[in-house]
Design a protein around this motif. Structure first.
Motif, short mmCIF file in Angstrom:
data_model
loop_
_atom_site.label_atom_id
_atom_site.label_comp_id
_atom_site.label_asym_id
_atom_site.label_seq_id
_atom_site.Cartn_x
_atom_site.Cartn_y
_atom_site.Cartn_z
N CYS A 41 -6.13 0.35 -1.92
CA CYS A 41 -4.85 1.02 -2.11
C CYS A 41 -4.83 2.28 -1.25
N ASP A 42 -3.70 2.96 -1.24
CA ASP A 42 -3.57 4.24 -0.54
C ASP A 42 -4.54 5.25 -1.15
N GLY A 88 2.26 2.13 -3.34
CA GLY A 88 1.34 2.47 -4.42
C GLY A 88 0.78 1.28 -5.16
N ARG A 89 0.84 0.08 -4.55
CA ARG A 89 0.33 -1.12 -5.19
C ARG A 89 -1.03 -1.52 -4.59
N LEU A 90 -1.67 -2.49 -5.22
CA LEU A 90 -3.00 -2.92 -4.82
C LEU A 90 -2.94 -4.15 -3.93
N VAL A 97 0.83 -1.20 0.00
CA VAL A 97 0.00 0.00 0.00
C VAL A 97 0.87 1.25 0.00
N ASN A 114 -2.90 8.19 -3.06
CA ASN A 114 -2.00 7.93 -4.18
C ASN A 114 -2.82 7.90 -5.47
N ALA A 169 -2.33 4.94 -7.78
CA ALA A 169 -2.85 3.70 -7.22
C ALA A 169 -4.37 3.62 -7.36
#
Length: 253
Positions: free
Chosen positions: A41-42, A26-28, A23, A45, A48
Motif C-alpha cells: 500500500c501507500d 488507500g487500498r491494498l 494504491v 497512508n 492503508a
C-alpha cells in the motif's frame, strides 16, 4: 477485488493502472517481486498501513518494509545512510537485499513501532518496479497471513487474503521462494537479521565485519563448532571404538 494476469499484455497494462489507482486510493494490492509475492500500500497512508497489518494479522511491533523503484528514491526517505548500507546497495540492488537504515525525521508516515528506522528494498522485478515508479514508496510485506507460508503466486495470495486486497497482479510462480536477506546497517558492525536469498558469505564479501544472526563475527562460529564436533567425535570413538557411523538423516528446510 480483481485479479489480473500480467503475463498478458492487455491485462498487464490494465492491471498496473488498476493497482496504481488502488494504491493512491488507500487500498491494498498484491504484487510479484523477485522473491515472494507481496501485499502493499501507500507507505504514507496511515490507514492503508494499518489495514495491511490487519490483513496479515500483525501488530504495530512488526512494521512492514518499504519498497522503492530506484536507488535515488532512498535519498527521499532515509537520512545519514551508513556506509555499509551504501556498499551493500551498490552490490545487490535491485535484488533480494533489505537494509535497515535511519529514516528522515521529517517524513509524515507511520509504519508501526520502528524506533526511527526503516527496512528498505529495491526489488528486481519489472512489474514491481513499473508500479513503484507510478506510486512512489510502498509499504510491502509478504502476501500471506501471519504464520502461513508466503504466497508464490497471486492466486495463492488471494486464497489467504481474499477481499482484504483490491487488486492482485498475477505474474506466475515466484522465481525464488526465499525472502530477501535483511541486514541491520544501523548496528555497528552491521548484523544480519534474516538470512534469505543472499547468504551470509555473500554479504561478508562486501562488508566483511557483518555479524550473523547470533551476533558472531567472521571466523567465530565455524572454528568453535568444528572444534566442539571434533572433540565429541573423539570422545565417542574412544567410548565405543567399534561403533558404526550413524546413517544419514533426511533434512527438511
Amino acid at each position: 477485488m480483481r485479479l489480473f494476469n500480467a503475463r498478458k499484455i492487455k491485462d498487464r497494462a490494465t492491471g498496473l493502472k488498476s493497482a496504481a489507482r488502488a494504491v493512491s486510493g488507500g487500498r491494498l494490492v498484491v504484487i510479484p517481486t523477485d522473491t515472494v509475492y507481496g501485499i502493499g500500500c501507500d507507505a504514507f497512508n496511515h490507514a492503508a498501513v494499518k489495514a495491511l497489518l490487519a490483513a496479515k494479522g500483525r501488530g504495530r511491533d512488526m512494521a512492514p518494509p518499504v519498497l522503492i523503484g530506484s536507488k535515488r528514491a532512498l535519498d527521499g526517505i532515509a537520512s545519514d545512510v551508513p556506509a555499509s548500507a551504501t556498499e551493500l546497495i551498490e552490490a545487490f540492488w535491485p535484488g533480494p537485499l533489505t537494509v535497515v537504515v535511519p529514516y528522515a525525521p521529517s517524513l509524515a508516515w507511520d509504519l508501526g513501532d520502528t524506533d526511527g528506522t526503516v527496512a528498505v528494498r529495491m526489488p528486481l522485478h519489472p512489474l514491481a518496479l513499473e508500479l513503484l515508479k507510478e506510486t512512489g514508496p510502498m509499504a510491502v510485506s509478504s502476501a500471506n497471513k501471519h504464520g502461513l507460508p508466503p504466497a508464490e503466486t497471486a492466486a495463492d495470495a488471494k486464497a489467504q487474503l481474499g477481499s482484504d486486497v483490491s487488486v492482485y497482479l498475477e505474474a506466475g510462480a515466484s522465481e525464488d521462494n526465499l525472502p530477501s536477506t535483511i541486514v541491520d546497517c544501523v548496528a555497528h558492525p552491521p548484523q544480519i537479521l534474516r538470512e534469505g536469498a543472499l547468504s551470509l558469505e555473500q554479504i561478508r564479501k562486501i562488508v566483511p565485519e557483518t555479524l550473523d544472526r547470533d551476533g558472531r563475527g567472521p571466523g567465530e562460529e565455524p572454528e568453535v563448532a568444528e572444534a566442539e564436533t571434533a572433540e565429541e567425535e573423539s570422545a565417542e570413538a574412544e567410548a565405543v571404538p567399534d561403533a558404526a557411523p550413524p546413517a544419514d538423516e533426511e533434512t527438511t528446510a
